[in-house]
Design an enzyme around this catalytic site. Structure first.
Site, PDB file in Angstrom:
ATOM      1  N   SER A   1     -23.388 -39.952 -26.526  1.00 24.42           N
ATOM      2  CA  SER A   1     -24.062 -40.484 -25.331  1.00 24.42           C
ATOM      3  C   SER A   1     -23.005 -40.810 -24.289  1.00 24.42           C
ATOM      4  O   SER A   1     -21.833 -41.045 -24.643  1.00 24.42           O
ATOM      5  CB  SER A   1     -24.806 -41.773 -25.715  1.00 24.42           C
ATOM      6  N   TYR A  13     -25.547 -50.295 -29.645  1.00 25.14           N
ATOM      7  CA  TYR A  13     -25.837 -48.857 -29.461  1.00 25.14           C
ATOM      8  C   TYR A  13     -24.564 -48.123 -29.053  1.00 25.14           C
ATOM      9  O   TYR A  13     -24.220 -47.088 -29.626  1.00 25.14           O
ATOM     10  CB  TYR A  13     -26.917 -48.688 -28.384  1.00 25.14           C
TER      11      TYR A  13
HETATM   12  N1  LIG Z   1     -32.770 -39.971 -24.192  1.00 25.56           N
HETATM   13  C1  LIG Z   1     -31.634 -40.392 -23.684  1.00 25.56           C
HETATM   14  O1  LIG Z   1     -31.605 -40.888 -22.542  1.00 25.56           O
HETATM   15  C2  LIG Z   1     -30.361 -40.269 -24.485  1.00 25.56           C
HETATM   16  C3  LIG Z   1     -29.146 -40.552 -23.826  1.00 25.56           C
HETATM   17  C4  LIG Z   1     -27.956 -40.451 -24.527  1.00 25.56           C
HETATM   18  C5  LIG Z   1     -27.976 -40.070 -25.861  1.00 25.56           C
HETATM   19  N2  LIG Z   1     -29.160 -39.813 -26.490  1.00 25.56           N
HETATM   20  C6  LIG Z   1     -29.115 -39.457 -27.909  1.00 25.56           C
HETATM   21  O2  LIG Z   1     -29.865 -38.282 -28.127  1.00 25.56           O
HETATM   22  C7  LIG Z   1     -30.315 -38.275 -29.475  1.00 25.56           C
HETATM   23  C8  LIG Z   1     -31.795 -37.882 -29.511  1.00 25.56           C
HETATM   24  O3  LIG Z   1     -32.541 -38.907 -28.874  1.00 25.56           O
HETATM   25  P1  LIG Z   1     -33.833 -38.604 -27.979  1.00 25.56           P
HETATM   26  O4  LIG Z   1     -33.556 -39.140 -26.646  1.00 25.56           O
HETATM   27  O5  LIG Z   1     -34.290 -37.226 -28.157  1.00 25.56           O
HETATM   28  O6  LIG Z   1     -34.854 -39.652 -28.643  1.00 25.56           O
HETATM   29  P2  LIG Z   1     -36.304 -39.455 -29.305  1.00 25.56           P
HETATM   30  O7  LIG Z   1     -37.206 -38.700 -28.406  1.00 25.56           O
HETATM   31  O8  LIG Z   1     -36.730 -40.819 -29.724  1.00 25.56           O
HETATM   32  O9  LIG Z   1     -36.003 -38.555 -30.596  1.00 25.56           O
HETATM   33  C9  LIG Z   1     -35.225 -39.083 -31.651  1.00 25.56           C
HETATM   34  C10 LIG Z   1     -35.294 -38.149 -32.824  1.00 25.56           C
HETATM   35  O10 LIG Z   1     -34.496 -38.722 -33.896  1.00 25.56           O
HETATM   36  C11 LIG Z   1     -35.311 -38.777 -35.073  1.00 25.56           C
HETATM   37  N3  LIG Z   1     -34.932 -39.910 -35.925  1.00 25.56           N
HETATM   38  C12 LIG Z   1     -34.922 -41.220 -35.598  1.00 25.56           C
HETATM   39  N4  LIG Z   1     -34.566 -41.946 -36.677  1.00 25.56           N
HETATM   40  C13 LIG Z   1     -34.373 -41.060 -37.694  1.00 25.56           C
HETATM   41  C14 LIG Z   1     -34.010 -41.186 -39.051  1.00 25.56           C
HETATM   42  N5  LIG Z   1     -33.768 -42.384 -39.611  1.00 25.56           N
HETATM   43  N6  LIG Z   1     -33.907 -40.063 -39.796  1.00 25.56           N
HETATM   44  C15 LIG Z   1     -34.156 -38.839 -39.268  1.00 25.56           C
HETATM   45  N7  LIG Z   1     -34.494 -38.656 -37.984  1.00 25.56           N
HETATM   46  C16 LIG Z   1     -34.611 -39.761 -37.216  1.00 25.56           C
HETATM   47  C17 LIG Z   1     -36.741 -38.904 -34.560  1.00 25.56           C
HETATM   48  O11 LIG Z   1     -37.677 -38.418 -35.509  1.00 25.56           O
HETATM   49  P3  LIG Z   1     -38.520 -39.319 -36.533  1.00 25.56           P
HETATM   50  O12 LIG Z   1     -38.946 -40.556 -35.818  1.00 25.56           O
HETATM   51  O13 LIG Z   1     -39.604 -38.387 -36.901  1.00 25.56           O
HETATM   52  O14 LIG Z   1     -37.609 -39.586 -37.680  1.00 25.56           O
HETATM   53  C18 LIG Z   1     -36.703 -37.977 -33.360  1.00 25.56           C
HETATM   54  O15 LIG Z   1     -36.899 -36.644 -33.769  1.00 25.56           O
HETATM   55  C19 LIG Z   1     -30.020 -39.660 -30.045  1.00 25.56           C
HETATM   56  O16 LIG Z   1     -28.870 -39.607 -30.845  1.00 25.56           O
HETATM   57  C20 LIG Z   1     -29.769 -40.499 -28.805  1.00 25.56           C
HETATM   58  O17 LIG Z   1     -28.901 -41.588 -29.067  1.00 25.56           O
HETATM   59  C21 LIG Z   1     -30.344 -39.895 -25.815  1.00 25.56           C
END
Ligand SMILES: NC(=O)c1ccc[n+]([C@@H]2O[C@H](COP(=O)([O-])OP(=O)(O)OC[C@H]3O[C@@H](n4cnc5c(N)ncnc54)[C@H](OP(=O)(O)O)[C@@H]3O)[C@@H](O)[C@H]2O)c1
Length: 264
Positions: free
Chosen positions: A139, A152
């Site tokens: 991130s 985080y």
């Molecule tokens: N969105 C942003 O603004 C942003 C910014 C910087 C970095 N990121 C990073 O991008 C990555 C993806 O996030 P996203 O934004 O796509 O969020 P999201 O829409 O909430 O998706 C998160 C994904 O991670 C899975 N997950 C959560 N806990 C898990 C566990 N214990 N075991 C297996 N899978 C798990 C969820 O599936 P289940 O709930 O089905 O397990 C879901 O598929 C993360 O690492 C986040 O920190 C996001």
């Protein structure tokens, strides 16, 4: 990895958000793959959308044995693995004083240990074949963490350090590593805490598109890039390593005083 066509990939956090878009983009480029997260029904629906070469692997990335079992199952079914995307993650923002340590522990288990478990369970296979690529989704907060995101940010910095070391460690092995630094992307990451997000957070309509990020990630894999920052302005946060005061001044200008309240 010059092309993804005919390759096999495993994406964690594939049930929604960034992971789902990476899985879709990968399938569009002709790569088969494993879809791992906890929500089996969502994974099955995505596997049906992507076609026969997608395998749903319901598992918790914070459970080491479950990750190892899912990888073994995937290798048996797919017969190989070329690309690993450690993307699964959760976020809990808020002032540390009022934050339950259980939330810090959960982020550590999923974001950081989940990455280590995923990479360790797959790395031997890639190295044995002297070919493959690992993507770690950190991130912008891993480059410069923000107030109310201490826990985080720490997990995202852990991923960054892990990926940087690994890219060098694997030099000459045929296996490479790309680190991804997303800014604010339109996903469900903060749905559970929308009412309590810090002032510096913009999100909402200003958040960037997950599909475009996914396309940038796959381009970076094909070109063996060290990192991807998306949107590109996120790369400015890397200045923090050279001059924290300069980085703070830029952040104040872009996000206001709550993002960098101290001036020393
Ligand atoms: N969105 C942003 O603004 C942003 C910014 C910087 C970095 N990121 C990073 O991008 C990555 C993806 O996030 P996203 O934004 O796509 O969020 P999201 O829409 O909430 O998706 C998160 C994904 O991670 C899975 N997950 C959560 N806990 C898990 C566990 N214990 N075991 C297996 N899978 C798990 C969820 O599936 P289940 O709930 O089905 O397990 C879901 O598929 C993360 O690492 C986040 O920190 C996001």
């Amino acid at each position: 990895m010059s092309t993804l066509s005919g390759k096999t990939a495993l994406v964690t956090g594939a049930s929604r958000g960034i992971g789902r878009e990476i899985a879709r983009a990968r399938a569009a480029r002709g790569a088969a793959g494993g879809l791992l997260s906890r929500s089996g029904a969502e994974l099955e629906a995505l596997a049906a959308e992507l076609g026969q070469r997608a395998v749903a692997l319901p598992a918790d990335v914070g459970d080491r044995a479950a990750v190892e079992a899912a990888v073994e199952r995937f290798l048996a079914e797919a017969g190989g693995l070329d690309l690993v995307v450690a993307n699964a993650g959760i976020a809990h923002y808020g002032p540390l004083l009022g934050q339950d340590l259980e939330k810090v522990e959960a982020m550590t288990r999923v974001n950081w240990l989940g990455t280590a478990y995923t990479v360790k369970a797959t790395l031997g296979h890639l190295v044995d074949r002297a070919s493959g690529h690992i993507v770690i989704v950190s991130s912008g907060a891993g480059l410069r963490a923000f107030p109310w995101a201490a826990g985080y940010g720490a997990t995202k910095a852990a991923q960054r350090a892990f990926a940087e070391a690994l890219r060098h460690e694997l030099s000459g092995s045929g296996v490479s590593v790309t680190t991804v630094y997303p800014g604010e992307i339109a996903t469900h990451l903060h749905d559970h805490e929308k009412a309590a997000l810090p002032d510096w957070y913009r999100g909402g309509e200003k958040a960037a598109d997950a599909g475009r990020l996914a396309a940038a990630v796959l381009r970076a894999v094909e070109r063996d890039r060290r990192s991807v920052a998306y949107p590109g302005i996120v790369r400015l946060l890397g200045l923090n390593g050279l001059s924290p005061r300069l980085a703070d001044a830029i952040i104040r200008r872009l996000r206001g005083g709550t993002a960098a309240p101290r001036r020393d």
